[in-house]
Design a protein around this motif. Structure first.
Motif, mmCIF file in Angstrom:
data_model
loop_
_atom_site.group_PDB
_atom_site.id
_atom_site.type_symbol
_atom_site.label_atom_id
_atom_site.label_comp_id
_atom_site.label_asym_id
_atom_site.label_seq_id
_atom_site.Cartn_x
_atom_site.Cartn_y
_atom_site.Cartn_z
ATOM 1 N N CYS A 723 0.826 -1.209 0.000
ATOM 2 C CA CYS A 723 0.000 0.000 0.000
ATOM 3 C C CYS A 723 0.860 1.260 0.000
ATOM 4 O O CYS A 723 0.423 2.322 -0.462
ATOM 5 C CB CYS A 723 -0.926 0.003 1.219
ATOM 6 S SG CYS A 723 -2.255 -1.201 1.127
ATOM 7 N N ALA A 724 2.056 1.145 0.560
ATOM 8 C CA ALA A 724 2.960 2.299 0.631
ATOM 9 C C ALA A 724 3.842 2.404 -0.607
ATOM 10 O O ALA A 724 4.635 3.342 -0.719
ATOM 11 C CB ALA A 724 3.826 2.197 1.875
ATOM 12 N N SER A 725 3.707 1.450 -1.536
ATOM 13 C CA SER A 725 4.534 1.466 -2.740
ATOM 14 C C SER A 725 3.761 2.089 -3.899
ATOM 15 O O SER A 725 2.609 2.493 -3.759
ATOM 16 C CB SER A 725 4.948 0.037 -3.094
ATOM 17 O OG SER A 725 3.818 -0.684 -3.558
ATOM 18 N N LEU A 726 4.389 2.132 -5.035
ATOM 19 C CA LEU A 726 3.757 2.655 -6.251
ATOM 20 C C LEU A 726 3.305 1.531 -7.166
ATOM 21 O O LEU A 726 3.238 1.685 -8.381
ATOM 22 C CB LEU A 726 4.729 3.592 -6.990
ATOM 23 C CG LEU A 726 5.190 4.815 -6.194
ATOM 24 C CD1 LEU A 726 6.203 5.627 -6.995
ATOM 25 C CD2 LEU A 726 4.003 5.694 -5.811
ATOM 26 N N SER A 727 2.990 0.385 -6.574
ATOM 27 C CA SER A 727 2.593 -0.783 -7.351
ATOM 28 C C SER A 727 1.313 -0.504 -8.132
ATOM 29 O O SER A 727 0.445 0.251 -7.703
ATOM 30 C CB SER A 727 2.373 -1.970 -6.412
ATOM 31 O OG SER A 727 1.699 -3.019 -7.082
ATOM 32 N N GLU A 760 5.295 5.945 5.570
ATOM 33 C CA GLU A 760 4.888 7.350 5.664
ATOM 34 C C GLU A 760 3.606 7.621 4.888
ATOM 35 O O GLU A 760 3.058 8.710 4.971
ATOM 36 C CB GLU A 760 6.003 8.251 5.135
ATOM 37 C CG GLU A 760 7.294 8.156 5.953
ATOM 38 C CD GLU A 760 8.371 9.064 5.417
ATOM 39 O OE1 GLU A 760 8.115 9.719 4.381
ATOM 40 O OE2 GLU A 760 9.453 9.122 6.018
ATOM 41 N N ASN A 761 3.141 6.620 4.155
ATOM 42 C CA ASN A 761 2.006 6.842 3.271
ATOM 43 C C ASN A 761 0.850 5.937 3.671
ATOM 44 O O ASN A 761 0.848 4.749 3.373
ATOM 45 C CB ASN A 761 2.430 6.554 1.821
ATOM 46 C CG ASN A 761 1.314 6.867 0.836
ATOM 47 O OD1 ASN A 761 0.339 7.505 1.182
ATOM 48 N ND2 ASN A 761 1.484 6.411 -0.400
ATOM 49 N N VAL A 762 -0.133 6.497 4.383
ATOM 50 C CA VAL A 762 -1.334 5.766 4.765
ATOM 51 C C VAL A 762 -2.510 6.452 4.093
ATOM 52 O O VAL A 762 -2.735 7.644 4.266
ATOM 53 C CB VAL A 762 -1.535 5.752 6.297
ATOM 54 C CG1 VAL A 762 -2.797 4.987 6.659
ATOM 55 C CG2 VAL A 762 -0.325 5.142 6.984
ATOM 56 N N SER A 763 -3.267 5.692 3.300
ATOM 57 C CA SER A 763 -4.346 6.282 2.500
ATOM 58 C C SER A 763 -5.497 6.768 3.372
ATOM 59 O O SER A 763 -5.646 6.367 4.529
ATOM 60 C CB SER A 763 -4.867 5.250 1.492
ATOM 61 O OG SER A 763 -5.570 4.222 2.178
#
Length: 794
Positions: A723-727, A760-763
């Motif tokens: 979820c924190a990646s750019l997949s 650092e990236n939580v939607s």
């Protein structure tokens, strides 16, 4: 006095209606209907049933039937109590039979005060002149003995009186009473069978220490333990065991049909296999064999209920209660952890509330009760936790968890479960400082070089919330360790790690592996190593590694309390002990060293951001194949192939090809063995932290639907990383992660959120779910973790 009522509950098939011998007049009798109910035999339960308003209707029988169901237990018990204490004249044998069933129902609720009231009332109303009266008195006393034992009281005087009464009844003649038309025994033989079974029940409750001790001679009516072993079981006990065997046979048959997808459809039928009635028969008889059947009944119920799509809360709570009442140890630990992991959490809370309500006396609190309170602390309100903590404090003052009457345990064995429960409850009740002081008093009272005491205090200390412990309380611990530098090393390590206060040990104290391990734990918490400490630690660990290798090459393997290789890896990662690389590399590549001695180090190095020296990397690359193919020793816990820890290490450091990693992970994830699938899920989570490749996401998605909570939990960790990646599949991973975090249990949302805290990236979608968890989840730990992830004060 109609003894058919007594036989109806102790030998029900002698009284119950028989499908092949219909007799409408007999079948309608209340004692026949009671026997049909108690027998648990579905083919006897509906013959000649008469409803309210008929001449043969007996409300006591209706209440007895209700008391044997989960839904009607409390209502049925209330009705039975009213019957027993009714001022209307009636058959005393009837009242006693209903009283026995009331005691069983009350015991299910841990309500031993009610058991006492019922039995004392019935005993007071029972004369001691005629054989029938003496029989009923012996039955009531035997029931009282069982309930006294269940509630932590001495009961030897009751057992002695039971045996004396039975001696008097050996040649007694009893009044005739009606029997089932299908009965195979005469009334006299039926009573004789009950007398033999009662004698065996009395013997069974005689503590082993009394049977084999030599402090004083045994009474003449109590045989030696050798005679007890040689004596055949009573015919009544054999009948109960036949019922038990038939239920196991049905359980196997049901399991076979589910596994092999039977297409047979059954309309009606008798329902799932159950050991309830087999256990009930021993409960009514007052025989210690009931403890084994309580456990078996619980385990069967847990297997049935926890494999269902939605576990029933009442059934799981009852299964936990049965495990407590059986005296089970390892089984209750496994069951509690499973319920905490996957739910229903309400079942655990319900059982803890029953303990607090009805087992408030220290003599009634055994290790099983403390285990439930410890596990349920997370689910309690502050007031509930404070009440439970008050009970646990009294248990500690009384010397710890109560052992079975007639048995003896070490002080630390009794105290540790209480300390653990107190430390868990303290964090919820806001009593961390007072329990910190309690544990400090325990530490100061320890015996010299008592390792068990040291570790027990340390294990309890780690559960406290040190943010709620004042500086003055911390300083008291600090002063204790400073004035006793070589005392309580395990406890000191916990204090340094969790209270974040360094108590510098003497360098000489790092001469043992345990001291080094404790010092590494402190380093993980941020306490810096000095150069002298690093050098002393290296020498200690190096000697331990060499010792294990030497033993392995001589064909000697043993289980280590501490893992020297893991300690070595910890020194390398947290203390910069690069001088240990060659020793550790030689240890890990030695084919004679067993897998369990390598797994801790391999897993630590797989997850740590550490760069391998070139010579070490080359050596481990060459040994990669043999590491992966290493098989587990017979005595080692894990037998998963390939060696999971080696696979995680080699793959994370790119020492094997990605195609081979993919193939081996797929092999583990497709196994029918839950442990293998868990290892696959752990591997995917570790690898996802460094490589967001599509096949890892595919594996994580599939494993996230596994039936095992630990498999889903590690899959959730991997999904959190994606979820924190750019997949390209970030949205799919996020949607599944949100579904996982909504699960009722604890382990999946906890591991997922702890992984997300590192990102650092939580939607926004995930934040909404986490916000709901922070407010509504039953577990305080989950709520705190959610609040921390959102940046709020927990």
């Amino acid at each position: 006095m109609n003894l058919a009522w007594i036989v109806a509950v102790l030998r029900p098939l002698d009284i119950a209606p028989h499908p092949n011998f219909n007799d409408s007049g007999y079948d309608a009798q209340p004692y026949a209907q009671l026997a049909a109910t108690v027998s648990g035999n579905p083919y006897r339960s509906h013959y000649g049933a008469h409803g309210e308003g008929s001449d043969s209707f007996d409300r006591g029988v209706l209440n007895a039937e209700m008391s044997l169901t989960t839904e009607g237990l409390r209502v049925g018990l209330g009705g039975l109590i009213s019957e027993v204490f009714s001022e209307e004249p009636g058959d005393h044998a009837r009242l006693c039979s209903l009283g026995l069933l009331a005691c069983c129902a009350a015991a299910e609720l841990d309500d031993y005060d009610t058991c006492d009231r019922i039995l004392e009332h019935l005993l007071a109303a029972t004369a001691n002149r005629q054989p029938e009266e003496k029989l009923i008195r012996s039955i009531m006393l035997q029931q009282q003995s069982l309930r006294f034992r269940d509630s932590g009281r001495e009961y030897y005087s009751q057992i002695s009186e039971v045996l004396e009464l039975l001696d008097e009844l050996d040649r007694a003649e009893f009044q005739e009473f009606p029997m089932s038309p299908g009965a195979t025994l005469s009334p006299a033989d039926s009573i004789r069978s009950i007398l033999i079974a009662l004698r065996h029940a009395a013997w069974s409750l005689t503590p082993t220490r009394q049977l084999i001790g030599d402090r004083e001679p045994l009474p003449t009516n109590i045989p030696s333990w050798q005679e007890v072993v040689r004596t055949p079981k009573s015919s009544l006990a054999l009948e109960i065991h036949r019922l038990r065997a038939s239920e196991y046979a049905q359980f196997v048959d049901d399991s076979f049909k589910r596994m092999f997808r039977s297409q047979t459809k059954t309309i009606g039928g008798r329902g799932d296999a159950t050991l309830f009635f087999a256990s009930l028969h021993f409960e009514l008889l007052g025989d210690s064999a009931v403890y084994g059947l309580r456990k078996e009944s619980s385990l069967m119920k847990l297997i049935q209920v926890m494999s269902a799509r939605q576990a029933d809360t009442a059934d799981v709570a009852d299964a936990l209660r049965l495990l407590r009442h059986s005296g089970a140890k390892s089984e209750i630990d496994l069951a509690v952890e499973r319920v905490r992991a996957t739910g229903p959490l309400e079942a655990l809370k319900k059982d803890s509330q029953q303990i607090v309500k009805n087992r408030s006396e220290p003599r009634m609190i055994r290790p099983a009760e403390l285990r439930i309170l410890r596990a349920a602390a997370d689910l309690m309100t502050e007031d509930e936790a404070r009440t439970a903590l008050g009970i646990v404090r009294r248990v500690i003052e009384a010397g710890g968890a109560q052992s079975s009457p007639g048995s003896v345990q070490l002080d630390v064995v009794r105290l540790e479960p209480a300390w653990l429960a107190a430390s868990h409850l303290a964090s919820v009740a806001g009593e961390d400082e007072s329990i910190s002081d309690l544990l400090l008093d325990a530490a100061m009272a320890r015996r010299q070089n008592d390792e068990l005491w040291d570790k027990a205090v340390g294990r309890a200390l780690r559960n406290l919330d040190w943010d709620n412990v004042s500086p003055s309380a911390r300083s008291r611990w600090h002063e204790f360790f400073r004035s006793n530098p070589s005392h309580m090393p395990a406890t000191r390590s916990v204090f340094e790690a969790f209270a974040q206060q360094e108590v510098t040990p003497e360098e000489a104290a790092l001469g043992s592996l345990e001291a080094v391990a404790n010092r590494v734990n402190s380093a993980i918490a941020g306490v810096q190593f000095s150069d002298a400490e690093v050098n002393a630690s290296i020498e200690t660990v190096r000697a331990s590694l060499a010792g294990i290798r030497e033993q392995a090459n001589n064909g000697v393997w043993s289980f280590q309390f501490l893992d020297p290789a893991d300690v070595a890896a910890g020194l390398i990662v947290f203390a910069g002990a690069s001088a240990l690389w060659d020793d550790l590399c030689s240890f890990l590549t030695d084919p004679q060293v067993q897998r369990s001695d390598k797994s801790g180090a391999l897993d630590r190095l797989a997850s740590a951001p550490v760069e391998l020296p070139h010579r070490v990397e080359a050596a481990l690359r060459r040994a990669g194949r043999s590491l992966l193919e290493a098989t587990a020793d017979y005595f080692e816990g894990s037998s998963v192939t390939p060696f999971p820890s080696a696979l995680r290490f080699l793959a994370s450091h790119r020492l094997i090809e990605e195609s081979e990693t993919f193939s081996l992970v797929a092999k583990m994830s497709g196994s029918i063995d839950p442990e293998s699938r868990e290892e696959a899920s752990r591997t995917v989570a570790v690898l996802a932290s460094s490589a967001a490749t599509p096949w890892l996401l595919t594996q994580a998605m599939q494993l996230s639907h596994d039936s095992e909570p630990k498999v889903r939990a590690h899959a959730a960790r991997a999904l959190a990383l994606f979820c924190a990646s750019l997949s390209d599949f970030k949205e799919a991973a996020e949607n599944r992660l949100v579904e996982l975090m909504a699960e009722e249990g604890i382990i999946v949302p906890i591991l997922a959120m702890r992984q997300m805290r590192q990102s650092e990236n939580v939607s926004d979608t995930a934040k909404r779910t986490i916000g709901a968890l922070a407010v509504h989840h039953a577990s305080r730990t989950v709520r705190r973790e959610a609040s921390l992830l959102l940046g709020e004060a927990p």
